[in-house]
Design an enzyme around this catalytic site. Structure first.
Site, PDB file in Angstrom:
ATOM      1  N   ILE A 150       0.872  -1.175   0.000  1.00 20.35           N
ATOM      2  CA  ILE A 150       0.000   0.000   0.000  1.00 20.35           C
ATOM      3  C   ILE A 150       0.913   1.230   0.000  1.00 20.35           C
ATOM      4  CG2 ILE A 150      -1.888   1.202   1.182  1.00 20.35           C
ATOM      5  CD1 ILE A 150      -2.667  -1.645   0.274  1.00 20.35           C
ATOM      6  N   HIS A 172      -1.249   5.419   9.068  1.00 21.57           N
ATOM      7  CA  HIS A 172      -1.404   4.466  10.161  1.00 21.57           C
ATOM      8  C   HIS A 172      -2.491   5.036  11.068  1.00 21.57           C
ATOM      9  CE1 HIS A 172       0.366   2.057  13.716  1.00 21.57           C
ATOM     10  NE2 HIS A 172      -0.717   2.667  14.134  1.00 21.57           N
ATOM     11  N   LYS A 179       6.861   5.834  16.616  1.00 17.35           N
ATOM     12  CA  LYS A 179       5.927   6.952  16.522  1.00 17.35           C
ATOM     13  C   LYS A 179       6.544   8.183  17.171  1.00 17.35           C
ATOM     14  CE  LYS A 179       2.120   3.752  16.530  1.00 17.35           C
ATOM     15  NZ  LYS A 179       1.524   2.802  17.464  1.00 17.35           N
ATOM     16  N   ASN A 182      -2.637  -4.710  18.707  1.00 16.95           N
ATOM     17  CA  ASN A 182      -1.759  -4.618  19.865  1.00 16.95           C
ATOM     18  C   ASN A 182      -2.587  -4.946  21.100  1.00 16.95           C
ATOM     19  OD1 ASN A 182       0.525  -3.702  18.332  1.00 16.95           O
ATOM     20  ND2 ASN A 182      -0.573  -1.780  18.138  1.00 16.95           N
ATOM     21  N   ARG A 192      -2.370  -4.609  24.282  1.00 17.62           N
ATOM     22  CA  ARG A 192      -1.867  -3.941  25.497  1.00 17.62           C
ATOM     23  C   ARG A 192      -2.378  -2.498  25.513  1.00 17.62           C
ATOM     24  NH1 ARG A 192       2.237  -3.398  21.570  1.00 17.62           N
ATOM     25  NH2 ARG A 192       2.445  -1.201  21.050  1.00 17.62           N
ATOM     26  N   VAL A 232       1.442   3.429  24.330  1.00 14.95           N
ATOM     27  CA  VAL A 232       2.113   4.673  24.725  1.00 14.95           C
ATOM     28  C   VAL A 232       1.168   5.862  24.520  1.00 14.95           C
ATOM     29  CG1 VAL A 232       4.035   6.234  24.204  1.00 14.95           C
ATOM     30  CG2 VAL A 232       4.404   3.763  24.150  1.00 14.95           C
TER      31      VAL A 232
HETATM   32  C1  MV4 Z   1       2.644  -2.324   5.158  1.00 12.72           C
HETATM   33  C2  MV4 Z   1       2.942  -1.157   4.411  1.00 12.72           C
HETATM   34  C3  MV4 Z   1       2.516  -1.131   3.093  1.00 12.72           C
HETATM   35  N1  MV4 Z   1       1.851  -2.169   2.570  1.00 12.72           N
HETATM   36  N2  MV4 Z   1       1.969  -3.326   4.573  1.00 12.72           N
HETATM   37  C4  MV4 Z   1       4.978  -1.037   9.143  1.00 12.72           C
HETATM   38  C5  MV4 Z   1       4.742  -1.442  10.551  1.00 12.72           C
HETATM   39  C6  MV4 Z   1       3.874  -2.641  10.507  1.00 12.72           C
HETATM   40  N3  MV4 Z   1       2.802  -2.492  11.446  1.00 12.72           N
HETATM   41  C7  MV4 Z   1       3.385  -2.750   9.099  1.00 12.72           C
HETATM   42  N4  MV4 Z   1       3.994  -1.670   8.352  1.00 12.72           N
HETATM   43  C8  MV4 Z   1       3.671  -1.447   7.069  1.00 12.72           C
HETATM   44  N5  MV4 Z   1       2.999  -2.438   6.431  1.00 12.72           N
HETATM   45  C9  MV4 Z   1       1.608  -3.255   3.315  1.00 12.72           C
HETATM   46  N6  MV4 Z   1       0.973  -4.272   2.760  1.00 12.72           N
HETATM   47  C10 MV4 Z   1       3.623  -0.127   5.034  1.00 12.72           C
HETATM   48  C11 MV4 Z   1       4.009  -0.268   6.354  1.00 12.72           C
HETATM   49  C12 MV4 Z   1       4.729   0.834   6.889  1.00 12.72           C
HETATM   50  C13 MV4 Z   1       4.218   1.614   7.915  1.00 12.72           C
HETATM   51  C14 MV4 Z   1       2.997   1.337   8.496  1.00 12.72           C
HETATM   52  C15 MV4 Z   1       2.512   2.107   9.522  1.00 12.72           C
HETATM   53  C16 MV4 Z   1       3.247   3.187   9.959  1.00 12.72           C
HETATM   54  C17 MV4 Z   1       4.461   3.487   9.405  1.00 12.72           C
HETATM   55  C18 MV4 Z   1       4.969   2.703   8.395  1.00 12.72           C
HETATM   56  C19 MV4 Z   1       6.204   3.020   7.847  1.00 12.72           C
HETATM   57  C20 MV4 Z   1       6.696   2.243   6.841  1.00 12.72           C
HETATM   58  C21 MV4 Z   1       5.972   1.152   6.369  1.00 12.72           C
END
Ligand code: MV4
Length: 501
Positions: free
Chosen positions: A202, A207, A236, A289, A291, A294
């Site tokens: 994506i 987020h 974060k 998560n 829990r 933060v």
């Molecule tokens: C992804 C994505 C793009 N596409 N999955 C990063 C943390 C973990 N929770 C999953 N993450 C991501 N998964 C798909 N299929 C991009 C991220 C990601 C990201 C997600 C949330 C907040 C910051 C991020 C920074 C880089 C990549």
């Protein structure tokens, strides 16, 4: 009834939990490592137990030591805070076996959500949207086939990973095999489990996470969203609620899915459903998560709840008193995480002794911290010093209030991320509310090069103000002591202020 709680954590979160305990008439017990002998959570607690050497692997992470302290102190329950043992299913199970209430979900819920592929499957079955992707991939041939079906670019993720660990972006077909191979061996080395799966990548996502609460009677509610897209290396930095991206329709849909996600694992306690959201507001479940997080205070402020109190009431077996239709978001809250890191030196940790701290106060400001003057920030733990949370009626006012609070926040002795956070509050994309997870990279020129000249002037101003302050203290003390024949107070104080500067 829970009357006494052991807090299996340190720093600001240990104090945060103990504050709610005190309000509820519950006795709190701290545990502490060698490095934390003089820590604030030990002073705040009603009782404290030493649990060993400074490294968390020899203290805060040792289940037997925590259980021993719990038995010695005779607590009814353990609150794990975040990090450390908070998402350890074996620990939750052990507590149960020992007849101690674990203030958190069942070990089943922790385990199911901890395995990202199992979590994904559970969400599919519950009808919660997940990122288009694969079930587990068996071998390399299977992986290549599935990746092609999904369409490049893809993310290769470790099932045992999460929070950005064990992820790999693949843009080109020719890199698929090597990336999958590398992802597998990395996952094996880091987690002892080489199970991987593939998701469509994506681009430029947000987020956005939903806070949920579930009780032991099958009731689950959500407390709306938090926007957490301001991140640096999966850490974060700033969170806010409501999300500037959100609208009421999508909010309601996602909230309902968050509740469905929690119900799918009979969730009890406080939890967070993490979604990834694209610019067109397509949203997909990412992780849960299991829990308290933060960034929970921004939800507390905007929704008007004490999440720790809710956790304890739920652990007591009480039914949730909060009802979904009675919950609303009121105003706007922003949290800045203050780290002992040097933003001018690539965010190198900056441990050391706090020489001076002036905490921001005033209307709409909450400061959850644990450091004090003379306290040495240990090198052994997370370098987060505190969380500065502001609330105001509108987002614009909340930003102004955050700037005011950051301006008033003075710490010497260690470098902090405060100047970096001040820059974020002035970045046009942030001010407009138009940002995604690429925000810090995209604005790095603006964020990473503070004007040295302005900074110097500010430092001089701080020192001048501080000398003024010390002088006024001396005058005050001198006048208080006047009449007391032999006072050498003044000399004493002068030496003190000299040392401090
Ligand atoms: C992804 C994505 C793009 N596409 N999955 C990063 C943390 C973990 N929770 C999953 N993450 C991501 N998964 C798909 N299929 C991009 C991220 C990601 C990201 C997600 C949330 C907040 C910051 C991020 C920074 C880089 C990549």
């Amino acid at each position: 009834m829970i009357k006494k709680v052991l807090v299996a954590n340190r720093g600001e979160i240990a104090i945060r939990v103990m504050r709610s305990c005190r309000e509820m008439g519950i006795t709190s017990v701290a545990v502490f490592s060698e490095a934390d002998r003089a820590a604030m959570h030990v002073r705040y607690a009603d009782e404290a137990y030493f649990i060993g050497p400074s490294p968390s692997s020899e203290s805060y992470l040792v289940v037997d030591k925590i259980i021993d302290a719990a038995k010695q102190s005779g607590v009814d329950a353990i609150h794990p805070g975040y990090g450390f043992l908070s998402e350890n299913a074996d620990f939750a199970e052990r507590c149960k076996k020992e007849g101690i209430i674990f203030i958190g979900p069942s070990s089943y819920a922790i385990k199911t959500m901890g395995d990202k592929l199992t979590a994904r499957k559970t969400m599919v079955n519950a009808g919660v949207p997940v990122v288009p992707g694969s079930d587990l991939v068996t071998d390399e041939k299977d992986a290549v086939k599935k990746a092609k079906e999904i369409g490049l670019p893809v993310m290769v993720k470790a099932s045992a990973g999460g929070g950005g660990k064990g992820m790999r972006l693949v843009n080109k077909e020719k890199d698929l095999v090597s990336s999958i191979r590398a992802a597998k061996s990395e996952a094996k080395a880091s987690f002892g489990d080489d199970t991987i799966y593939i998701e469509k990548y994506i681009e430029s996502p947000h987020h956005i996470e939903f806070q949920i609460l579930g009780d032991h009677h099958g009731n689950v509610i959500h407390l709306f969203e938090r926007e957490c897209s301001v991140q640096r290396r999966h850490q974060k930095v700033v969170e806010e609620t409501p999300s500037p991206l959100m609208n009421p329709e999508i909010r309601e849909e996602m909230g309902n899915f968050a509740v469905a996600a929690a119900k799918a694992v009979n969730y009890s306690g406080a939890g967070t459903i993490e979604f990834i959201v694209d610019d067109k507001l397509n949203y997909y479940f990412l992780e849960m998560n299991t829990r308290l997080q933060v960034e929970h205070p921004i939800t507390e402020r905007v929704v008007g709840v004490d999440l720790v109190k809710e956790q304890i009431n739920i652990a007591n077996g009480f039914e949730l008193e909060l009802k979904q239709d009675e919950l609303h978001q009121y105003g706007h809250a922003i949290e800045c995480r203050i780290y002992a890191e040097d933003p001018e030196e690539n965010f190198m940790p900056s441990p050391g002794v706090i020489r001076h701290i002036t905490e921001p106060l005033g209307l709409g400001v909450r400061h959850d911290g644990y450091v004090y003057e003379g306290y040495e920030i240990p090198i052994h733990y997370d370098p987060m010093i505190s969380k500065l949370v502001v609330w105001a009626k509108t987002r614009q006012e909340a930003i102004a209030r955050m700037k005011r609070a950051l301006y008033a926040y003075k710490i010497t002795g260690v470098k902090t991320s405060i100047p970096f956070l001040e820059r974020i509050m002035e970045t046009p994309d942030f001010v407009k509310g138009k940002y995604n997870t690429h925000f810090i990279e995209k604005n790095s020129d603006f964020l990473m090069f503070p004007k040295k000249h302005d900074k110097k002037i500010e430092d001089v101003a701080i020192i001048a103000a501080y000398i003024d302050y010390l002088d006024s203290l001396e005058d005050l003390q001198a006048s208080v002591c006047a009449g007391n024949g032999k006072n050498n107070w003044k000399n004493c104080q002068r030496r003190l202020s000299f040392n401090r500067l």
